[in-house]
Motif scaffolding. Structure first.
Motif, short mmCIF file in Angstrom:
data_model
loop_
_atom_site.label_atom_id
_atom_site.label_comp_id
_atom_site.label_asym_id
_atom_site.label_seq_id
_atom_site.Cartn_x
_atom_site.Cartn_y
_atom_site.Cartn_z
N ALA A 176 0.83 -1.21 0.00
CA ALA A 176 0.00 0.00 0.00
C ALA A 176 0.87 1.26 0.00
O ALA A 176 0.57 2.23 -0.70
N LYS A 177 1.95 1.26 0.76
CA LYS A 177 2.85 2.42 0.80
C LYS A 177 3.53 2.61 -0.57
O LYS A 177 3.68 3.74 -1.03
N ASN A 178 3.91 1.51 -1.21
CA ASN A 178 4.51 1.62 -2.54
C ASN A 178 3.51 2.18 -3.54
O ASN A 178 3.86 3.02 -4.38
N GLU A 179 2.27 1.72 -3.47
CA GLU A 179 1.24 2.23 -4.37
C GLU A 179 0.99 3.71 -4.10
O GLU A 179 0.83 4.51 -5.02
N GLN A 180 0.98 4.08 -2.83
CA GLN A 180 0.78 5.48 -2.47
C GLN A 180 1.91 6.35 -3.07
O GLN A 180 1.65 7.42 -3.63
N ALA A 181 3.14 5.89 -2.99
CA ALA A 181 4.27 6.63 -3.55
C ALA A 181 4.13 6.77 -5.07
O ALA A 181 4.37 7.83 -5.64
N PHE A 182 3.69 5.69 -5.73
CA PHE A 182 3.48 5.74 -7.17
C PHE A 182 2.40 6.76 -7.52
O PHE A 182 2.57 7.57 -8.43
N ILE A 183 1.27 6.72 -6.81
CA ILE A 183 0.16 7.63 -7.07
C ILE A 183 0.60 9.08 -6.88
O ILE A 183 0.32 9.94 -7.72
N GLU A 184 1.29 9.36 -5.80
CA GLU A 184 1.73 10.73 -5.54
C GLU A 184 2.73 11.20 -6.61
O GLU A 184 2.68 12.34 -7.05
N GLY A 185 3.60 10.30 -7.05
CA GLY A 185 4.53 10.65 -8.12
C GLY A 185 3.82 10.94 -9.42
O GLY A 185 4.16 11.89 -10.14
N GLU B 159 0.43 17.03 -12.91
CA GLU B 159 0.27 18.47 -12.64
C GLU B 159 1.32 19.28 -13.40
O GLU B 159 1.01 20.34 -13.95
N LYS B 160 2.54 18.78 -13.45
CA LYS B 160 3.61 19.49 -14.17
C LYS B 160 3.31 19.49 -15.67
O LYS B 160 3.50 20.50 -16.35
#
Length: 158
Positions: free
Chosen positions: A53-62, A68-69
């Protein structure tokens, strides 16, 4: 990703905006719930659900940051800007392979929305680069890993 200009069609802009909204409103909540459930299992140091879940969260935030950029640096190609006399980004181009006689239709798009399986090729791809700026009836040589392919531009549309 630097502050490089991102060229998008109207459809490409819409798809990126929808993906960004989905990530922010749906996926973030889903992964936060997964993390909460995984923490409930106890010791997180050996908890694979928590780690996933933490890895998926990092992917989503990235991905959110990347989208956005891209949207901040987007240049939108409007349909009325698309020239039907010469191949440009946003054009739909019918080409004929002169060796085999096959015809294909490609949409020329920016790299952010290229999808070869949907016949959307980047302006920076070998075929895109070769036909960009060319007129109907022109024969172009496309350098590909297998050698050189000759295409004739049969039609240009919006």
């Amino acid at each position: 990703m630097s502050d490089k200009e991102v060229i998008l069609t109207q459809d490409g802009l819409k798809r990126l905006e929808e993906e960004l909204e989905n990530l922010k409103s749906v996926k973030r909540r889903e992964v936060a719930e997964r993390i909460k459930i995984a923490i409930g299992y106890g010791d997180i140091s050996e908890n694979s659900e928590y780690e996933d879940a933490k890895n998926e969260q990092a992917f989503i935030e990235g991905r959110i940051i990347t989208l956005e950029k891209m949207l901040r640096n987007a240049r939108i190609i409007n349909n009325d800007e698309i020239d039907v006399d010469t191949v440009s980004i946003g054009s739909k181009v019918v080409v004929e392979d002169l060796e085999f006689g096959d015809t294909m239709e490609y949409s020329i798009v920016g790299t952010a929305e290229s999808d070869p399986l949907q016949n959307k090729i980047s302006n920076e791809s070998p075929v895109g680069r070769a036909i960009l700026g060319k007129k109907k009836g022109t024969v172009v040589d496309v350098n590909v890993p297998a050698g050189i392919i000759q295409y004739k531009i049969v039609d240009i549309k919006r």
